[in-house]
Design an enzyme around this catalytic site. Sequence first.
Site, PDB file in Angstrom:
ATOM      1  N   GLU A 106      -4.905 -11.843 -12.060  1.00 34.71           N
ATOM      2  CA  GLU A 106      -5.671 -12.896 -11.410  1.00 34.71           C
ATOM      3  C   GLU A 106      -7.006 -12.370 -10.897  1.00 34.71           C
ATOM      4  OE1 GLU A 106      -1.782 -15.332  -9.848  1.00 34.71           O
ATOM      5  OE2 GLU A 106      -2.940 -14.205  -8.394  1.00 34.71           O
ATOM      6  N   CYS A 119     -13.629 -11.382  -6.949  1.00 38.72           N
ATOM      7  CA  CYS A 119     -12.597 -10.411  -6.567  1.00 38.72           C
ATOM      8  C   CYS A 119     -11.743 -10.152  -7.810  1.00 38.72           C
ATOM      9  CB  CYS A 119     -11.767 -11.022  -5.433  1.00 38.72           C
ATOM     10  SG  CYS A 119     -10.316 -10.066  -5.006  1.00 38.72           S
ATOM     11  N   CYS A 126       1.440  -3.338  -8.616  1.00 42.58           N
ATOM     12  CA  CYS A 126       0.954  -2.165  -7.877  1.00 42.58           C
ATOM     13  C   CYS A 126       2.146  -1.274  -7.585  1.00 42.58           C
ATOM     14  CB  CYS A 126       0.287  -2.586  -6.581  1.00 42.58           C
ATOM     15  SG  CYS A 126      -0.405  -1.195  -5.649  1.00 42.58           S
ATOM     16  N   CYS A 130       3.240  -1.693  -0.377  1.00 43.22           N
ATOM     17  CA  CYS A 130       3.037  -2.009   1.043  1.00 43.22           C
ATOM     18  C   CYS A 130       3.866  -3.261   1.361  1.00 43.22           C
ATOM     19  CB  CYS A 130       1.553  -2.252   1.327  1.00 43.22           C
ATOM     20  SG  CYS A 130       0.499  -0.882   0.799  1.00 43.22           S
ATOM     21  N   CYS A 133       2.500  -7.007   1.412  1.00 45.15           N
ATOM     22  CA  CYS A 133       1.632  -7.422   0.300  1.00 45.15           C
ATOM     23  C   CYS A 133       2.450  -8.020  -0.844  1.00 45.15           C
ATOM     24  CB  CYS A 133       0.839  -6.214  -0.201  1.00 45.15           C
ATOM     25  SG  CYS A 133      -0.104  -6.552  -1.680  1.00 45.15           S
ATOM     26  N   CYS A 355      -6.197 -12.845   0.194  1.00 47.16           N
ATOM     27  CA  CYS A 355      -5.808 -11.432   0.119  1.00 47.16           C
ATOM     28  C   CYS A 355      -4.301 -11.258   0.149  1.00 47.16           C
ATOM     29  CB  CYS A 355      -6.316 -10.693   1.343  1.00 47.16           C
ATOM     30  SG  CYS A 355      -7.987 -10.230   1.229  1.00 47.16           S
TER      31      CYS A 355
HETATM   32  N1  SAH Z   1      -4.827  -2.000  -3.313  1.00 47.76           N
HETATM   33  C1  SAH Z   1      -6.055  -2.133  -2.665  1.00 47.76           C
HETATM   34  C2  SAH Z   1      -6.818  -3.404  -3.045  1.00 47.76           C
HETATM   35  C3  SAH Z   1      -6.022  -4.677  -3.168  1.00 47.76           C
HETATM   36  S1  SAH Z   1      -5.375  -5.357  -1.700  1.00 47.76           S
HETATM   37  C4  SAH Z   1      -5.891  -2.021  -1.175  1.00 47.76           C
HETATM   38  O1  SAH Z   1      -4.757  -1.998  -0.710  1.00 47.76           O
HETATM   39  O2  SAH Z   1      -6.903  -1.905  -0.498  1.00 47.76           O
HETATM   40  C5  SAH Z   1      -6.775  -6.098  -0.926  1.00 47.76           C
HETATM   41  C6  SAH Z   1      -6.636  -6.260   0.591  1.00 47.76           C
HETATM   42  O3  SAH Z   1      -5.667  -7.281   0.912  1.00 47.76           O
HETATM   43  C7  SAH Z   1      -6.136  -5.007   1.276  1.00 47.76           C
HETATM   44  O4  SAH Z   1      -6.836  -4.758   2.458  1.00 47.76           O
HETATM   45  C8  SAH Z   1      -4.714  -5.371   1.590  1.00 47.76           C
HETATM   46  O5  SAH Z   1      -4.210  -4.574   2.598  1.00 47.76           O
HETATM   47  C9  SAH Z   1      -4.835  -6.813   1.941  1.00 47.76           C
HETATM   48  N2  SAH Z   1      -3.573  -7.540   1.953  1.00 47.76           N
HETATM   49  C10 SAH Z   1      -2.457  -7.269   1.242  1.00 47.76           C
HETATM   50  N3  SAH Z   1      -1.481  -8.162   1.523  1.00 47.76           N
HETATM   51  C11 SAH Z   1      -1.996  -9.038   2.427  1.00 47.76           C
HETATM   52  C12 SAH Z   1      -1.474 -10.190   3.081  1.00 47.76           C
HETATM   53  N4  SAH Z   1      -0.253 -10.645   2.830  1.00 47.76           N
HETATM   54  N5  SAH Z   1      -2.276 -10.837   3.953  1.00 47.76           N
HETATM   55  C13 SAH Z   1      -3.548 -10.401   4.176  1.00 47.76           C
HETATM   56  N6  SAH Z   1      -4.097  -9.339   3.574  1.00 47.76           N
HETATM   57  C14 SAH Z   1      -3.334  -8.645   2.709  1.00 47.76           C
HETATM   58 FE1  SF4 Z   2      -0.942  -2.154  -3.588  1.00 48.34          FE
HETATM   59 FE2  SF4 Z   2      -0.876  -4.331  -2.058  1.00 48.34          FE
HETATM   60 FE3  SF4 Z   2      -0.677  -1.929  -0.960  1.00 48.34          FE
HETATM   61 FE4  SF4 Z   2      -3.035  -2.723  -1.984  1.00 48.34          FE
HETATM   62  S1  SF4 Z   2      -1.979  -3.624  -0.220  1.00 48.34           S
HETATM   63  S2  SF4 Z   2      -2.028  -0.726  -2.266  1.00 48.34           S
HETATM   64  S3  SF4 Z   2      -2.281  -3.945  -3.725  1.00 48.34           S
HETATM   65  S4  SF4 Z   2       0.816  -2.850  -2.388  1.00 48.34           S
END
Ligand code: SAH
Ligand code: SF4
Length: 366
Positions: A106, A119, A126, A130, A133, A355
């Site tokens: 996406e 974006c 991934c 985390c 996420c 995000c």
């Molecule tokens: N993997 C990279 C880039 C993709 S995530 C990273 O982790 O930076 C992009 C941003 O969205 C990151 O700051 C991540 O921590 C945030 N993010 C992930 N899950 C989210 C959620 N459920 N609500 C708000 N932000 C989130």
């Molecule tokens: Fe991967 Fe989501 Fe963590 Fe970014 S925030 S490193 S996309 S698991």
Amino acid sequence: MTQTPTTKTATADLAQLSALNLPALQGLMEAWMQPKFRAKQIYEWCNKGVLNPTLMKNIPELLRDRLASSLMCEPLRLIRRECSADGTRKYVFALNRPRLAGKMVEAVFIPEEKRGTVCISSQVGCVLDCPFCHTGTQGFEGNLSAGEIVAQILAIKADLRDEPMTDELHNSVTHIVYMGMGEPLANEEGVHGSLAILMDEDGLNLSRRRITVSTSGLTPQIERLGAVYPVNLAISLHSAIDEKRDVLVPINRKHPLQQLRDCLNAYPLATQRHITLEYVLLDGANDQADDLAALARFVNPEREWVNLIQFNPYPGSPYRGTAKENMNQFAQGLISKGIRATVRRSRGQDIMAACGQLKADTKEVS
Ligand code: SAH
Ligand code: SF4
């Protein structure tokens, strides 16, 4: 929300450029009465993930045109487009390349008054997991090539040309953020390759100041990025306490906060640019007084700003977001210590384009 169906070009009967091996390409060049070495040049581009002949700089224009019209060159197919009430557009693409064929990624276009940001995704899924996420819950399926990363931007530019936005919203792509699906720095080959294309004077010619790579904090890779493509950096911090960050951003166990600190201090910044520390506020998990104090100690206010992000829930997510007034209080707490802090307005939430909400269906399309 509005949806448009796929607009696949009618090239299915033609050979796919990405599927041609070197002998097949050599055969093709021979049939087209081209020198043999052209096959190798084209093959090298394909291996770099550049499947769009117009970007193959060392190939003569006539041959590029012939390649484009005779072979299927699209790295991606647009499967679905969704438009949010706030103007945000989410695009779902299927990959065309054999090993990842049908897998979906996406990208999102975010129009504002003075800028249009795309974006982009860098991986299918991934590996880093985390727990707050949505992408992390999907597991990892593969890295995108440079061509597949750039193709997301090209497809969105084409869509905006065909159907420009009305009113004051910005119509064109001015900024790129690597904040879609995946951890960009866990795919250095694809991401560095795409940066080379984006920043190429003969390509999209975007300056390093208009590109931001967001990473969960892979320190050796941040160093390498700074050495080759010193673009803007955003760090998914989410806690400045090691024990908590170990859980929220598990890569912290390998690259803990002190290592990250040293690495950020050394990152080459463009003039009047800062590093963004992203901090999703999670109710009870990282929004308490000791969290604020630790964050304030961690930040280097000369070079870093904090971006407080509203948690975007998704079905089954194990966390709750901090209440809005507490978010503002947290921001004020940082500001009172001389730290630049902003609260990020969530865009496109109604279409799951915000995000951390990106997670394409893992089922494949044919
Ligand atoms: N993997 C990279 C880039 C993709 S995530 C990273 O982790 O930076 C992009 C941003 O969205 C990151 O700051 C991540 O921590 C945030 N993010 C992930 N899950 C989210 C959620 N459920 N609500 C708000 N932000 C989130
Ligand atoms: Fe991967 Fe989501 Fe963590 Fe970014 S925030 S490193 S996309 S698991």
